[in-house]
Structures are given as structure tokens and as C-alpha cells.
Enzyme design. Structure first.
Site, short mmCIF file in Angstrom:
data_model
loop_
_atom_site.label_atom_id
_atom_site.label_comp_id
_atom_site.label_asym_id
_atom_site.label_seq_id
_atom_site.Cartn_x
_atom_site.Cartn_y
_atom_site.Cartn_z
N GLN A 18 0.82 -1.22 0.00
CA GLN A 18 0.00 0.00 0.00
C GLN A 18 0.84 1.26 0.00
O GLN A 18 0.43 2.30 -0.52
CB GLN A 18 -0.95 0.02 1.20
CG GLN A 18 -2.12 -0.94 1.09
CD GLN A 18 -3.07 -0.65 -0.07
OE1 GLN A 18 -3.10 0.44 -0.65
NE2 GLN A 18 -3.85 -1.65 -0.44
N CYS A 54 -9.98 -8.38 -0.17
CA CYS A 54 -9.88 -9.83 0.06
C CYS A 54 -10.91 -10.31 1.07
O CYS A 54 -11.26 -11.48 1.11
CB CYS A 54 -8.49 -10.19 0.56
SG CYS A 54 -7.22 -9.65 -0.57
C1 LIG Z 1 -1.02 -4.36 2.44
C2 LIG Z 1 -1.32 -5.36 1.37
N1 LIG Z 1 -0.53 -6.44 1.24
C3 LIG Z 1 -0.75 -7.36 0.29
C4 LIG Z 1 -1.80 -7.26 -0.58
C5 LIG Z 1 -2.01 -8.30 -1.63
O1 LIG Z 1 -1.57 -7.85 -2.89
P1 LIG Z 1 -2.11 -8.54 -4.22
O2 LIG Z 1 -3.50 -8.04 -4.44
O3 LIG Z 1 -1.15 -8.08 -5.27
O4 LIG Z 1 -2.04 -10.01 -4.01
C6 LIG Z 1 -2.67 -6.16 -0.48
C7 LIG Z 1 -3.83 -6.03 -1.36
O5 LIG Z 1 -4.76 -5.32 -1.09
C8 LIG Z 1 -2.41 -5.18 0.52
O6 LIG Z 1 -3.20 -4.11 0.67
#
Ligand SMILES: Cc1ncc(COP(=O)(O)O)c(C=O)c1O
Length: 386
Positions: free
Chosen positions: A175, A314
Site C-alpha cells: 500500500q 480480500c
Molecule cells: C497491504 C497489502 N498487502 C498485500 C496485498 C495483496 O496484494 P495482491 O493483491 O497483489 O495479491 C494487499 C492487497 O490489497 C495489501 O493491501
């Protein structure tokens, strides 16, 4: 349509879209092939590696491409803890689910996991970190900036403590990258994701400090020097490099739009700011509207053409309260009330003012229509999202 969900994903930048289309149309080869098609693909991959390295102050040989932030985080945690039994991991309870769930899985496999306490803003106390480190600590993992409420951690100070105790530090910069200056020197591992900066989805990187030994999660090839086997996403990486070299959004502009949004919402009855007013990502504002469920508001705003979210993309659709809001001291009901507004470079003053106007109307309507927490009303408000 007003898009205020940049923390979930940023719209593809025109330069990135053009680069992806160009590489896809040229149908370049497999970057591992020795013929000229393969060599051309390899050049694109290596050019992207140099661009990413330059952006974060690393050597190109310290950048490993992955499918995104989730994979980078898994590779960092499982790869650093190697033989998990008895190994010690330190994480905080406000991390992205890819860290939290990896931590829980490692715990299940016999690792010892310390969950650091956070304050009411979601900041991890440095004193608590120093207190849990021990000789068997294999890794400390901390998020540079929180995806739900935007809290920025004192990464430099974490680095100093870890270095003084000779403990590897992983930072999830997914982020922070593109919103704050991200420099990795002094860190051991650092996760990045391309789609948060206007590059394609499904592309990411892990910075691995030279000399640090990480075990691969996948097997089957020598790609990424054996750390991450699998044919490279050449078009995606071309888009990643293009997004990095096109201009960046001004944090000052974003912050002023975010405060304009807050000023407009703060006058509503029962509104509460969940994001810290200092030490926060410039684009992020998490707000609760009294007793209204976040999911119901997201659904109602969607019907009005405004895209926001309850927090992590997620976790969307899950009935669970936000683990971040719980960790900063909200009760289970309050932790279901957060709505995240995340702004981006295309956000305009008119969109912010329009959002405030619509929200005032929607909140008033929901308060008038809803009978407390009537489950039937809640169900009807969210059923089109199911
Ligand atoms: C802080 C953080 N880490 C990891 C992720 C995961 O990234 P990705 O969507 O590329 O798998 C996100 C996704 O929102 C995130 O906000």
C-alpha cells in the site's frame, strides 16, 4: 461513476495499458528461450527489473518477480522460516490477510508466532517489538502502511531495532508503494504489487537483500534464479515498468482532497474517523456512520454509482468484522461499520463534493428506513452483491 477504491486496485494507467497491448500484440517469446523472440522477452523482463530496482533503491539482482503482493508475502514468511517447527515469527494483528493467514498457518505447522499489540491508531509499539525478539527469531514482518485505515508504521525505527539484534525484517510495502517514498536499503525483504500503482493485476515483486537465504515455495525451473520458478508474465512486467516511469500522484493534492471529504462527512450525526489524522496514507479515509453497517452503505453507494469498500477487498463478502478495527479497540458491531474511501490521481474535487452530497442523502434515507439493525433490511440492501 466515481471510483474511490484505489487501495483495492488502481485503474490501469494509459502508459501501462499501451505497454501491455504492445507486448501482447507483438507476441514476443518465452523469456527463457534462446532465439530472438525469447531474447526480446528477456530484455523486457530485465528492463522492468532495473526500473523496479531503481524505484526502491535496490540492485536489480535483489528484485524477484512474483504474481503480486499475496505471493510475495507468502514467499517472504514461508521462505524465511524454512524448517518451521520451533522457529519464531513476529507480526502484528493489523496486517493484510496474506500475512495474518500465513502467520496462522505457520503457527499450525509448529512455528512460534508473536502478535504485537497496536495502539488505537493501529501503530505497533516499538517497545513491544524489542521485548519479544529472541535468538531464535527468524523474521519480523510489518506492513509499511495499513490497507484498511492507512496507518503508516515507523519502518525506519523497526529497521534499526532489527539490525541491532541481527534479525531479518520483512516489510509489506504494497500500500505504501506509489503513495509514499519507499526505499528498501536497510530492510531484508520487501513486498510490492503492481496493480496498486496503475499497472496490471497479477504482477508483483519481492526485494531480497543480497546474501539473504530464502527458500522457494514453488519448484520446477530456474526462473528468477530458482527462487520463483514459472514463466514470467512479460506483458504484465512491461506494464509494471511503464506505470513506474509515468508521473506520480502528488500526495499533497490527495491529502487535501481527503480532508475535504472528511470535512464534508464530519458534519453528519454519529460519524467517526477510523483512520488516524496524522501518520496516515495521504489517500485513505476510513469512516463509520453511527450504527449503519459498512456493507449496507457500500451497497447503497454502489447503486448511486460510487465505488468504495468496507476495507480489504480480500475480505469483502465475509460476514466477519474487520480484524483491523477490532485490533484498534472497536467492538464487533463497530468493526462492521467501517467504510474505506481511497482516492487516486484521477479523483477530482467535483467527485469528492458529489460523494459527500450522495452520502448525506443515503445515510439519512437508511436511518429513516432502517429499523435498527433489522436483519431483513440488511439482507435486502446487500443481496445484489451476493
Ligand atoms: C497491504 C497489502 N498487502 C498485500 C496485498 C495483496 O496484494 P495482491 O493483491 O497483489 O495479491 C494487499 C492487497 O490489497 C495489501 O493491501
Amino acid at each position: 461513476m466515481i471510483y474511490l477504491d484505489y487501495n483495492a486496485t488502481a485503474p490501469l494507467r494509459p502508459d501501462a495499458a499501451a505497454a501491455v497491448a504492445r507486448v501482447a500484440a507483438e507476441s514476443c517469446g518465452n523469456a527463457s528461450s534462446v532465439h530472438q523472440f525469447g531474447r526480446r522477452a528477456r530484455m523486457i523482463v530485465e528492463a522492468c527489473r532495473r526500473t523496479v530496482a531503481e524505484a526502491i533503491g535496490a540492485e536489480p539482482s535483489e528484485v524477484f518477480f512474483t504474481s503480486g503482493g499475496t505471493e510475495s508475502n507468502n514467499l517472504a514468511l514461508f521462505g524465511a522460516l524454512r524448517d518451521w517447527r520451533g522457529r519464531h515469527l513476529v507480526v502484528s494483528p493489523v496486517e493484510h490477510s496474506s500475512i495474518i493467514q500465513s502467520g496462522r498457518e505457520l503457527e499450525r505447522r509448529g512455528a512460534r508466532v508473536s502478535w504485537l499489540p497496536v495502539d488505537e491508531c493501529g501503530r505497533v509499539a516499538l517497545r513491544s517489538l524489542a521485548a519479544v525478539l529472541s535468538d531464535d527469531t527468524a523474521l519480523v514482518s510489518i506492513g509499511w502502511a495499513n490497507n484498511e485505515i492507512g496507518t503508516v508504521q515507523a519502518v525506519e525505527e523497526f529497521g534499526e531495532i532489527c539490525r541491532s539484534r541481527n534479525v531479518p525484517l520483512h516489510v509489506d510495502a504494497v500500500q505504501a508503494f506509489g503513495k509514499l517514498p519507499v526505499a528498501v536499503r536497510g530492510l531484508t525483504l520487501c513486498s510490492l504489487s503492481a496493480h496498486k500503482i496503475g499497472a496490471p493485476q497479477g504482477v508483483g515483486a519481492l526485494f531480497v537483500q543480497r546474501g539473504f537465504e530464502l527458500q522457494p515455495l514453488f519448484f520446477g525451473g530456474a526462473h528468477e534464479r530458482g527462487l520463483r520458478p514459472g514463466t514470467e508474465n512479460v506483458a504484465g512486467l512491461a506494464g509494471f515498468a511503464a506505470a513506474l516511469t509515468s508521473g506520480r500522484t502528488s500526495g499533497v493534492r490527495m491529502e487535501s482532497l481527503r480532508e475535504r471529504l472528511w470535512d464534508g462527512l464530519a458534519r453528519l450525526h454519529g460519524v467517526r474517523r477510523n483512520s488516524p489524522s496524522e501518520g496516515c496514507l495521504p489517500n485513505t479515509l476510513n469512516v463509520s456512520f453511527g450504527d449503519l453497517r459498512g456493507e449496507s452503505l457500500v451497497a447503497a453507494l454502489d447503486l448511486e454509482g460510487i465505488a468504495v469498500s468496507v476495507g480489504s477487498a480480500c475480505a469483502a463478502g465475509s460476514a466477519e468484522p474487520s480484524h483491523v478495527l477490532l485490533a484498534i479497540g472497536r467492538n464487533a458491531d463497530e468493526a462492521r461499520e467501517g467504510v474505506r474511501f481511497s482516492l487516486g490521481e484521477a479523483t477530482t474535487v467535483e467527485e469528492i463534493d458529489g460523494t459527500v452530497t450522495v452520502l448525506r442523502r443515503v445515510v439519512a434515507r437508511m436511518r429513516g428506513t432502517f429499523d435498527g439493525r433489522s436483519q431483513e433490511n440488511e439482507r435486502r440492501a446487500t443481496e445484489h452483491l451476493a
